[in-house]
Design a protein around this motif. Structure first.
Motif, PDB file in Angstrom:
ATOM      1  N   ARG A 271      41.359  44.487  54.240  1.00 26.26           N
ATOM      2  CA  ARG A 271      40.475  43.848  53.258  1.00 26.26           C
ATOM      3  C   ARG A 271      40.268  44.739  52.042  1.00 26.26           C
ATOM      4  O   ARG A 271      40.188  44.246  50.911  1.00 26.26           O
ATOM      5  CB  ARG A 271      39.131  43.517  53.911  1.00 26.26           C
ATOM      6  N   SER A 272      40.164  46.035  52.258  1.00 26.12           N
ATOM      7  CA  SER A 272      39.983  46.945  51.121  1.00 26.12           C
ATOM      8  C   SER A 272      41.210  46.944  50.221  1.00 26.12           C
ATOM      9  O   SER A 272      41.096  47.026  48.994  1.00 26.12           O
ATOM     10  CB  SER A 272      39.690  48.368  51.622  1.00 26.12           C
ATOM     11  N   GLN A 273      42.408  46.836  50.836  1.00 24.98           N
ATOM     12  CA  GLN A 273      43.626  46.781  50.041  1.00 24.98           C
ATOM     13  C   GLN A 273      43.698  45.477  49.243  1.00 24.98           C
ATOM     14  O   GLN A 273      44.149  45.466  48.087  1.00 24.98           O
ATOM     15  CB  GLN A 273      44.860  46.921  50.947  1.00 24.98           C
ATOM     16  N   ARG A 274      43.258  44.393  49.823  1.00 21.85           N
ATOM     17  CA  ARG A 274      43.223  43.131  49.074  1.00 21.85           C
ATOM     18  C   ARG A 274      42.222  43.209  47.928  1.00 21.85           C
ATOM     19  O   ARG A 274      42.472  42.687  46.828  1.00 21.85           O
ATOM     20  CB  ARG A 274      42.872  41.967  50.008  1.00 21.85           C
ATOM     21  N   ALA A 275      41.099  43.853  48.181  1.00 24.44           N
ATOM     22  CA  ALA A 275      40.106  44.006  47.113  1.00 24.44           C
ATOM     23  C   ALA A 275      40.658  44.858  45.978  1.00 24.44           C
ATOM     24  O   ALA A 275      40.428  44.565  44.799  1.00 24.44           O
ATOM     25  CB  ALA A 275      38.830  44.628  47.676  1.00 24.44           C
ATOM     26  N   ASN A 276      41.397  45.912  46.315  1.00 25.48           N
ATOM     27  CA  ASN A 276      42.012  46.752  45.278  1.00 25.48           C
ATOM     28  C   ASN A 276      43.050  45.965  44.484  1.00 25.48           C
ATOM     29  O   ASN A 276      43.140  46.087  43.255  1.00 25.48           O
ATOM     30  CB  ASN A 276      42.659  47.982  45.917  1.00 25.48           C
ATOM     31  N   ALA A 277      43.845  45.162  45.185  1.00 26.78           N
ATOM     32  CA  ALA A 277      44.857  44.351  44.501  1.00 26.78           C
ATOM     33  C   ALA A 277      44.202  43.311  43.602  1.00 26.78           C
ATOM     34  O   ALA A 277      44.714  43.001  42.512  1.00 26.78           O
ATOM     35  CB  ALA A 277      45.772  43.673  45.526  1.00 26.78           C
ATOM     36  N   ALA A 278      43.074  42.764  44.044  1.00 32.14           N
ATOM     37  CA  ALA A 278      42.382  41.747  43.246  1.00 32.14           C
ATOM     38  C   ALA A 278      41.909  42.306  41.914  1.00 32.14           C
ATOM     39  O   ALA A 278      41.828  41.589  40.920  1.00 32.14           O
ATOM     40  CB  ALA A 278      41.197  41.195  44.035  1.00 32.14           C
ATOM     41  N   LYS A 279      41.605  43.599  41.874  1.00 27.47           N
ATOM     42  CA  LYS A 279      41.139  44.224  40.639  1.00 27.47           C
ATOM     43  C   LYS A 279      42.263  44.409  39.618  1.00 27.47           C
ATOM     44  O   LYS A 279      41.993  44.758  38.468  1.00 27.47           O
ATOM     45  CB  LYS A 279      40.507  45.580  40.953  1.00 27.47           C
ATOM     46  N   LEU A 280      43.500  44.192  40.024  1.00 24.40           N
ATOM     47  CA  LEU A 280      44.637  44.380  39.129  1.00 24.40           C
ATOM     48  C   LEU A 280      45.016  43.097  38.391  1.00 24.40           C
ATOM     49  O   LEU A 280      45.964  43.089  37.618  1.00 24.40           O
ATOM     50  CB  LEU A 280      45.848  44.892  39.921  1.00 24.40           C
ATOM     51  N   SER A 281      44.309  42.024  38.652  1.00 25.44           N
ATOM     52  CA  SER A 281      44.656  40.729  38.057  1.00 25.44           C
ATOM     53  C   SER A 281      43.900  40.512  36.755  1.00 25.44           C
ATOM     54  O   SER A 281      42.944  41.219  36.424  1.00 25.44           O
ATOM     55  CB  SER A 281      44.322  39.594  39.027  1.00 25.44           C
ATOM     56  N   TYR A 282      44.384  39.492  36.010  1.00 26.98           N
ATOM     57  CA  TYR A 282      43.653  38.996  34.849  1.00 26.98           C
ATOM     58  C   TYR A 282      43.131  37.615  35.184  1.00 26.98           C
ATOM     59  O   TYR A 282      43.816  36.822  35.814  1.00 26.98           O
ATOM     60  CB  TYR A 282      44.562  38.923  33.621  1.00 26.98           C
ATOM     61  N   ASP A 283      41.918  37.323  34.736  1.00 28.33           N
ATOM     62  CA  ASP A 283      41.274  36.068  35.097  1.00 28.33           C
ATOM     63  C   ASP A 283      40.567  35.442  33.897  1.00 28.33           C
ATOM     64  O   ASP A 283      40.087  36.150  33.006  1.00 28.33           O
ATOM     65  CB  ASP A 283      40.232  36.286  36.201  1.00 28.33           C
ATOM     66  N   ASN A 284      40.529  34.129  33.898  1.00 30.53           N
ATOM     67  CA  ASN A 284      39.589  33.404  33.060  1.00 30.53           C
ATOM     68  C   ASN A 284      38.933  32.335  33.924  1.00 30.53           C
ATOM     69  O   ASN A 284      39.029  32.396  35.148  1.00 30.53           O
ATOM     70  CB  ASN A 284      40.279  32.830  31.811  1.00 30.53           C
TER      71      ASN A 284
END
Length: 388
Positions: A271-284
Motif C-alpha cells: 500500500r505504501s508503494q501504491r501511495a508513492n506511485a500515486a504521488k507521481l501522477s498529474y490530476d485534474n
C-alpha cells in the motif's frame, strides 16, 4: 543475453479509478512509473503531492518491521535443518490483500510495542535500584540510621568519604585533628567512608579539617539503616525481575501471532508503494495521468489485463516512442535478460554500473571472468593447502 527493449506508456483514467489502476499495475509487477512532475507543466494539470490514505502505510510498515525484529529475540531456536528448509508462504496479491485484517494486525503491533516499552521501563527502574544498592552497599556496616545521626543536638555527625592511598594519609591527618572524632565505616582502594563527630561550637575548625583532607559528604535519603535500606532495595529489584519475566513470557506467547504481523507488513508495504506511485501522477477534476515504462514484449499482456479489469471507457493506454533525449538522460530503465547460467551474475554487473540503454550487456563477460578468477583462486588455495 541482452538489454530488454522498453516501451514508454501513458495511462489515463478517472480519479475514482486511480487506486484500482495502481493495484492492477502492482499485481502485474512489470511497469515502472515515472515522475511526471519533472516533465509536464500545465495550468489545467496539478502535480498530486497530497495523495492521502486513511493511514500512513509507510510508517505502519516500518513499525511492523521493528516489531517483528523485536519478537525474533524471543523466538525458540530451531535446528539448522529447520532454518534451511523453512519456506515463506506464497500467495497472490489478491490473497494477501484479503487475508490481512488491518485492525487486528495494528492491535498486535501496538500490543508488542506496549510490552517492549514496559520491559524497557522495568529495566530502567531496575538499573536505578541497582545503582542505589551499589552506592549504599559500602555503608552496610553502619548499624545506625544516618538521618538520626545527622539530626543530633549535642553532637554534629557527618558521613562522607575521603581519598585513600597506601599510607592512608588523609585519614590519619583527619583522625589527628584536635576537635574531631573519626570512625571508619568502610574502605577500598579509592576511598574511605568515615563518620566524623564533633561539637557544634567547633564547626569552623572541623570544616577546615574536612576541606583540607578532601572530605565529600554523603546525603542519605533513607529513613532506615543502610542494611535495612539495602534489603528493601533488594526486594524491589527482585520484584522488577519477576515483572520482567512476566513481560518476556507474554512476548513468547505472541510468537504465534508473528505470521499475522508478517502478512500485514507485506500488505502495508504494498500500500505504501501504491501511495508513492500515486504521488507521481498529474490530476485534474476529470482525469488522472500516469506515465511509465514496460518491456515491449509485455505490452500486450498489460493491455489485456487492463481490458479485462476495466471497461473500455475507463482506462486509455497510450504508447509512445522512446526518444534519444530520454536515452541520453538515462530515463529509460535498464532490465537485463540472460539465461539461467548467466543470470546470477547480473548482481555483479548491477553492483558496479548498469550499461546504457543503447549499449551491450556485459554480464556474459563478467560471468566468464568471474568464474575464471574464482578457479584461479581455488587453485592457489589448493596449492597453499598442499604446502601447509
Amino acid at each position: 543475453m541482452a538489454i530488454a527493449k522498453m516501451q514508454k506508456v501513458s495511462l489515463v483514467t478517472a480519479p475514482n479509478n486511480k487506486e484500482k489502476l495502481l493495484y492492477t499495475l502492482q499485481t502485474m509487477q512489470n511497469i515502472e512509473v515515472s515522475d511526471l512532475s519533472l516533465k509536464i507543466t500545465g495550468d489545467d494539470l496539478t502535480f498530486n503531492n497530497n495523495y492521502q490514505n486513511q493511514n500512513d502505510y509507510q510508517v505502519l510498515y516500518e513499525r511492523g518491521r521493528e516489531v517483528l525484529k523485536f519478537l525474533s529475540q524471543y523466538q525458540a531456536k530451531g535446528s539448522l535443518k529447520e532454518k534451511i528448509t523453512a519456506k515463506r508462504p506464497e500467495m497472490t496479491m489478491d490473497q494477501l490483500h484479503e487475508s490481512v485484517d488491518d485492525s487486528a494486525a495494528l492491535a498486535l503491533i501496538e500490543q508488542v510495542e506496549a510490552l517492549r516499552q514496559k520491559r524497557n521501563d522495568i529495566q530502567d527502574q531496575r538499573q536505578h535500584v541497582e545503582d542505589e544498592q551499589t552506592a549504599i552497599a559500602k555503608w552496610r556496616a553502619l548499624t545506625l540510621d544516618p538521618q538520626t545521626l545527622t539530626s543530633l543536638d549535642l553532637f554534629q555527625v557527618r558521613l562522607g568519604t575521603i581519598p585513600n592511598d597506601e599510607n592512608r594519609v588523609h585519614f590519619n591527618q583527619l583522625k589527628a585533628s584536635e576537635h574531631v572524632a573519626v570512625e571508619e565505616i568502610f574502605s577500598d582502594e579509592n576511598e574511605i567512608g568515615v563518620a566524623v563527630v564533633a561539637l557544634p561550637e567547633h564547626k569552623d575548625e572541623v570544616q577546615a579539617a574536612l576541606s583540607e583532607n578532601y572530605f565529600s559528604e554523603v546525603d542519605f535519603a533513607y529513613s532506615q539503616t543502610p542494611e535495612a535500606s539495602f534489603q528493601k532495595l533488594e526486594q524491589e529489584r527482585k520484584q522488577f525481575i519477576d515483572d520482567e519475566k512476566q513481560v518476556v513470557n507474554q512476548l513468547k506467547d505472541l510468537q504465534a501471532s508473528k505470521a499475522t504481523i508478517q502478512l500485514a507488513v507485506e500488505e502495508f508495504f504494498n500500500r505504501s508503494q501504491r501511495a508513492n506511485a500515486a504521488k507521481l501522477s498529474y490530476d485534474n477534476q476529470h482525469l488522472s495521468l500516469f506515465s511509465g515504462w514496460v518491456e515491449e514484449a509485455q505490452v500486450g499482456e498489460l493491455q489485456s489485463v487492463l481490458e479485462n479489469t476495466f471497461d473500455s471507457q475507463e482506462v486509455a493506454v497510450i504508447l509512445e516512442e522512446t526518444t534519444e533525449a530520454e536515452v541520453n538522460a538515462e530515463e529509460v530503465p535498464i532490465k537485463l535478460h540472460n539465461n539461467g547460467i548467466v543470470a546470477p551474475f547480473e548482481m555483479i554487473t548491477e553492483m558496479f554500473s548498469l550499461p546504457n540503454y543503447r549499449e551491450k550487456d556485459p554480464t556474459n563477460w563478467v560471468a566468464i571472468f568471474y568464474m575464471l578468477f574464482f578457479a584461479m583462486m581455488m587453485g592457489d588455495f589448493g596449492y597453499g593447502a598442499l604446502l601447509c
